[in-house]
Design a protein around this motif. Structure first.
Motif, PDB file in Angstrom:
ATOM      1  N   LYS A  47       2.299   0.073   6.078  1.00  0.00           N
ATOM      2  CA  LYS A  47       1.851   0.512   7.406  1.00  0.00           C
ATOM      3  C   LYS A  47       2.306  -0.460   8.480  1.00  0.00           C
ATOM      4  N   VAL A  48       2.208  -1.770   8.201  1.00  0.00           N
ATOM      5  CA  VAL A  48       2.649  -2.782   9.173  1.00  0.00           C
ATOM      6  C   VAL A  48       4.150  -2.656   9.421  1.00  0.00           C
ATOM      7  N   ASN A  64       0.593   8.673   6.957  1.00  0.00           N
ATOM      8  CA  ASN A  64      -0.014   8.081   5.762  1.00  0.00           C
ATOM      9  C   ASN A  64       0.762   8.436   4.498  1.00  0.00           C
ATOM     10  N   THR A  82       2.506  -2.903  -0.732  1.00  0.00           N
ATOM     11  CA  THR A  82       1.146  -2.399  -0.626  1.00  0.00           C
ATOM     12  C   THR A  82       1.110  -1.398   0.522  1.00  0.00           C
ATOM     13  N   LYS A  83       0.110  -0.546   0.523  1.00  0.00           N
ATOM     14  CA  LYS A  83      -0.007   0.426   1.616  1.00  0.00           C
ATOM     15  C   LYS A  83      -0.219  -0.297   2.943  1.00  0.00           C
ATOM     16  N   LYS A  84      -0.941  -1.401   2.901  1.00  0.00           N
ATOM     17  CA  LYS A  84      -1.183  -2.173   4.128  1.00  0.00           C
ATOM     18  C   LYS A  84       0.134  -2.725   4.671  1.00  0.00           C
ATOM     19  N   ASP A  85       0.954  -3.313   3.781  1.00  0.00           N
ATOM     20  CA  ASP A  85       2.254  -3.844   4.210  1.00  0.00           C
ATOM     21  C   ASP A  85       3.172  -2.728   4.687  1.00  0.00           C
TER      22      ASP A  85
END
Length: 96
Positions: free
Chosen positions: A22-23, A5, A17-20
């Motif tokens: 992570k992906v 993380n 973004t954090k979501k991108d």
């Protein structure tokens, strides 16, 4: 040492973004695992290389029982840092 993380948060500092992030990280690690599982190496110029090395089984003696134990052959992943990465980590001036 950064956890996953925390590393994803590094992507966020670069405009993702954090979501991108992570992906991207998950996809990269999955692809690397697939390539290494096939026994192939991965080279990132300026960073280093990952290689799969076959390690032969060995015989060990259990010191408590004196019994000989044989380990099976296995694959090991070995990482070798590039000189540029070594210089960067050591704070040396990077010569390209």
């Amino acid at each position: 040492m950064l956890c996953k993380n925390d590393f994803v948060a590094e992507f966020a500092k670069r405009g993702y973004t954090k979501k991108d992030g992570k992906v991207i990280l998950d996809d990269l690690l999955d692809a690397m695992k697939a390539v290494l599982a096939r026994g192939e190496g991965i080279s990132f110029p300026g960073f280093g290389k990952f290689e799969v090395k076959r390690m032969p089984g060995r015989d060990y003696v259990n010191p408590q029982t004196g019994e000989t134990v044989h380990t099976v052959d296995r694959n090991r992943v070995r990482f070798t840092a590039s000189p540029i990465l070594q210089q960067t980590v050591n704070g040396d001036a990077v010569v390209l």
